[in-house]
Design an enzyme around this catalytic site. Sequence first.
Site: not given
Lengths: 263, 580
Positions: B13, B115, B216, B235, B237, B247, B249-250, B281, B351, B391, B396
């Site tokens: 990622g 945000f 994992d 968290q 969301h 989701l 989004t915020e 959140r 989330h 968070r 993130s």
Amino acid sequence: MKIILDIQRSNPQAGVEPYYQQYTVEAEPTERVLDALMTIKRSQDGSLAFRRSCAHGVCGSDAMRINGTERLACKTLIRDVAEKSGDVIRIEPLEHFPVQRDLMVDQSGFFARYRSVKPFLVAAVGVNEREHIQSPEERVKIDDPTKCILCSACFSACPVLSENPRFLGPAAIVQAGRFVFDSRDRGLEPRLDVLDQENGVWPCENHFQCTRVCPRGIKVTKLINLTKREIKRYREERGEETAEKAEEEAKRGAEEAPEEGRT
Amino acid sequence: MVHEYDAVIVGAGGAGLYAALEVGRTARTAVVSKLYPMRSHTGAAQGGIGAALGNVEPDEPEWHAFDTVKGGDYLVDQRAAVILAEEAVQAVYDLENRGLPFSRTAEGRIDQRRFGGHTRDFGKAPIHRSCYAADRTGHMILQTLYQQCIKNDVAFFDEFQVMDALLEDGRCAGIVAYELATGELHVFRARAVLFATGGFGRMFRITSNAHANTGDGPAVLARKGVPLEDMEFFQFHPTGIRGMGILITEGVRGEGGILRNRLGDRFMERYAPTLLDLAPRDMVARAMITEIREGRGIRGDREIDDYLHLDASHLGREVIEAKLPDIAEFCRTYIAVDPAEAPIPVQPTAHYAMGGIPTDVQGRVCTADTTWEGLYAAGECACVSVHGANRLGTNSLVDLIVFGRRAGRHMARYVREAAMPPLPADAADPTRAWLDAVKEDGSSAGPGASTDSLFREMQAVMMSGVGIYRSEADMAQALARLRELRGTCGRIRVRDDSRSFNTEITEAFELGNLLDLAVVTAASALNRRESRGAHSREDYPDRDDANWLKHTLARLEGTEVQIGYDPVDLSRWEPKPRAY
């Protein structure tokens, strides 16, 4: 309602040739086809093999043919493909790929084509301390191709690939276009050789199947045509021929040659 | 088969790919990922990456750092927050220079929007700090980083799933991975290993997380004696699509969207008078549950699965299609709602894991008194701690880039000096034994113990027992049941005996990981007798700095969990009550 999933299965490595297996599962009309597959796998048959991750149409893992059409299993609701209890939903792997197992296909050829178009920024200007300036209008030009999630639905749906398996294919051209039309990139020139060759952009015949099945709603055919136009413009500016032109001429030459050979 | 590399990165990622780009410049590096990299869950992130560029209004990294510390209810290690905020700016420019197609202001600069929890002047008012690319910022980041890895010829082992870490005497010698295509076990020997395996929301029934998010990395390390930090802080969301957890989004609220109850009231006026719908959140999620409990959910029946409305219709179709096109499509596809016409039915959705593998600001796995040599972690699976007890949105994606890069940098320096560690002769044996045991014929887990029933029950138990509002009795009951489920899971037998593409095996492995992490989460939550950030207890409703301003370290021993603590870095701002 009761849904019957009629799934094409195979396990080439174990010598199991393709066959269809039916599973019956209870599913709400608003559930995803992926949910039904997960229920089957976890409570009926753990050996059923398919890829999946995000479950909401952004990762591209679960592209497959559902009732004959390329779709993402997580973006297809039961009610999209079945009306009433007892209906059958046919599920098959994507076309134009060797099958690895059941609905899992070997996409290495797809990814090789993707890598071949230099799908990364070839910056027209140097690295900035801050951001490159790019106007909202310039940004809009690449909005469509930047949506691509490399799911391969378009590649499977393309009829040209059934006849010409060496065609670059829609997704790779979309990914090339994403940079060709990015004002910050050197554009066509670094990618010319792979796009403007016999199996580059030219085999596209405007069937529009790619556009029809793209789960991100990308106007794939339009992008391919814009790229063709860009190549033609580029060559014309330099008094050069596109590969398409060169091929047409070669064909004409071959048609006339037998006459000469006889004298 | 044994492979040798200077650096091995587990997970592809945002954090893993950025680390790979960094360490790959000077060291022989391999990225080992159970998914094809472009399928990683970074690609699902929507709203934006927070950085004090100041393109829309003046901004300071210091304000961003403070917002992060306060947003985390003062459990954040403050120097880490300062680093996050300061390095965020260059990180965003770097991404753009690598080609990320940000949305633009009229002047052609990276556009920014408001945000949750992000303010100017240490809390005066919301600030435009989220650098975004429509509502697909994560997709753009993942694509851009993968493109860069292609450009730089990064070596990938795709669909190799980590199953064990080689840890001996506080030193990491590599990992053992299962190759999905063949069922073969591969040992990767390395001078340094980075875990960047993402989150584990699939412990919960309603989650925004991908099926692949099964923790994992933390699970493998926990079973090897590495403690996990702050696991009780998970968290929820506020806005997932009702019933599905997908989701929303915020950023919808950042663009002006408003949460309403059955009376049509903007209820956040009562809970966070200054920031309203852009409060952090955990506060919004709690407000929503409170509204539901008090009969003001949309159905009004006080049931736990009641929901609320997120109204964006007043933003106009043009704004929605330009700035929030993906969530508009989710609403149309999954619940036949057009956000330009009607409010979106939403519920809190599991989330993000604030907790995870404990690291320092260089990404090295360590606690206050122990450092594991050659072992690193970054991204959601790590706990620096930069997010503390909650968070903030957009932090993130910054975390991935800033700390992914820092870990990569430190690994590059480290592997230049470090010797290749000795490989135990039996490196793959424990994993092989597990594979053999899980495929055994004959014995079965017993009635009611299919993979399906174990997943469902774990997810239901976590949702109700270790959810948004917690209590002693609920958590204790949950912990007991999770231990039983973990035991049952150990007796699951896989019927698919094929060696190739055996996802029944990988799913059984993942279920075990989730159950281990669920046990650690429930035990950590039961232990913390206060409310802070996302951890909210009805029996201990107040924050208790005197006794609980410390990080939890939870060590897994079978199904028992030993709890220890580490201090919080409070060097910059004094903890204050968190009000908005």
